[in-house]
Design a protein around this motif. Structure first.
Motif: not given
Length: 264
Positions: A17-31
Motif C-alpha cells: 500500500q502506498t502512502r497517500r500524498r497530502g496538500m503540502r507534498e503536492i505543493a512542493t512537487s510543483i513549487g
C-alpha cells in the motif's frame, strides 16, 4: 458451495500500500505554497489558469484526495458512502433504502453517489466519496479501476463490495452470490424440463460483473449439454417495460422457434 448460496468472501489486503500524498507534498512537487493548492481547489478564480492546470495535473498524478470535511465541516456526522447504478432498477432502490435505514439506526449518514458501470465513472465517484473521509464504503460491484483500488486499500475505511464472488479477491469484504452458479442452475433446470432453444435477456452487461457471470453460466450450461447456442439468442435491453417488450419482439424476429426465455 451449492448454486445460489450466499457467501461472504474473506478480506484480502494488497501486499503493498502506498502512502497517500497530502496538500503540502503536492505543493512542493510543483513549487508553489500549500495555500495556493487550497485556493485552486476552493476558489479557482483566485489562481491563474496555468497554475491551476499544474496543480490539477499533480493531483491526478499523485492520487491526492481533498478532505471535504476541512474548514467548518468537522462537525458533520459519521458517514457511510455508496456508489450505485441508475436507480431505475427497483432492486437497487430497495438496497439503498435498506442501507439508509441501517445507517440511520446506528447514527450514521448515508452519502449516495450515482454512477454507471464504467471504470472512469466509478473512479470519479470513489474519489469524491473518499474526500468526505467516510467510515466505510459500500460499492455495488467489484472495483474495476486499478487506481481506485489503490485509493481504497490505502484510505483506512471499511470497504464492502456487493457483487459476484466467483474468482475475485475483494479489497476488504465482498458480499454476494455466485451469479455463474445461479445462471447455470437456471439454464440446466430449463433444459431438464425439456426446453431446447433457450434465449437469454439481460440489462446492458458492459462493466457489470454480475451480469457477465450470469451470461457465462447460461452459455456453459448449454455447452455442457450439447444444446443449441447462438449469440443471436442473447439480447440486452434497458430495465423498463418497453425494454422487456422489445426483447421479446427481437428474439421472436430472430428465431421464432425459441421455446423459453431466461430473463436475467
Amino acid at each position: 458451495m451449492k448454486p445460489g448460496t450466499k457467501s461472504i468472501a474473506q478480506p484480502v489486503k494488497p501486499a503493498e500500500q502506498t502512502r497517500r500524498r497530502g496538500m503540502r507534498e503536492i505543493a512542493t512537487s510543483i513549487g508553489v505554497a500549500p495555500i495556493t493548492v487550497s485556493r485552486a481547489l476552493r476558489h479557482p478564480d483566485k489562481v491563474s489558469p496555468e497554475t491551476r492546470r499544474l496543480i490539477l495535473e499533480a493531483i491526478e498524478r499523485e492520487g491526492f484526495i481533498p478532505n471535504q470535511l476541512a474548514g467548518g465541516m468537522r462537525s458533520a456526522g459519521r458517514i457511510i458512502g455508496t456508489v450505485v447504478p441508475p436507480l431505475i432498477n427497483s432492486g437497487i432502490a430497495e438496497q439503498v433504502q435498506g442501507m439508509s435505514d441501517a445507517a440511520h439506526e446506528r447514527g450514521y449518514q448515508l452519502l449516495l453517489m450515482q454512477g454507471d458501470f464504467s471504470a472512469e465513472a466509478e473512479e470519479k465517484a470513489i474519489r469524491a466519496l473518499l474526500g468526505w473521509k467516510p467510515a466505510g464504503l459500500i460499492l455495488q460491484a467489484f472495483v474495476q479501476s486499478d487506481a481506485a483500488r489503490l485509493f481504497l486499500a490505502d484510505c483506512g475505511s471499511a470497504i464492502v463490495e456487493i457483487s459476484e464472488i466467483r474468482g475475485r479477491e475483494p479489497i476488504d469484504i465482498a458480499v454476494g452470490v455466485s451469479n455463474f452458479d445461479t445462471a447455470y442452475a437456471m439454464t440446466a433446470h430449463l433444459a431438464d424440463k425439456g426446453y431446447r432453444r433457450i434465449a437469454f435477456v439481460s440489462t446492458p452487461i458492459h462493466g457489470n460483473d454480475r451480469l457477465q457471470q450470469r451470461r457465462i453460466g447460461y452459455r456453459q450450461a448449454l455447452v455442457d449439454r450439447g444444446m443449441f447456442f447462438a449469440a443471436s439468442l442473447e439480447v440486452e435491453v434497458p430495465i423498463t417495460p418497453k425494454g422487456g417488450a422489445d426483447a421479446l419482439r427481437i428474439i421472436m424476429d430472430r428465431d421464432p422457434d425459441v421455446d423459453v426465455i431466461f430473463c436475467s
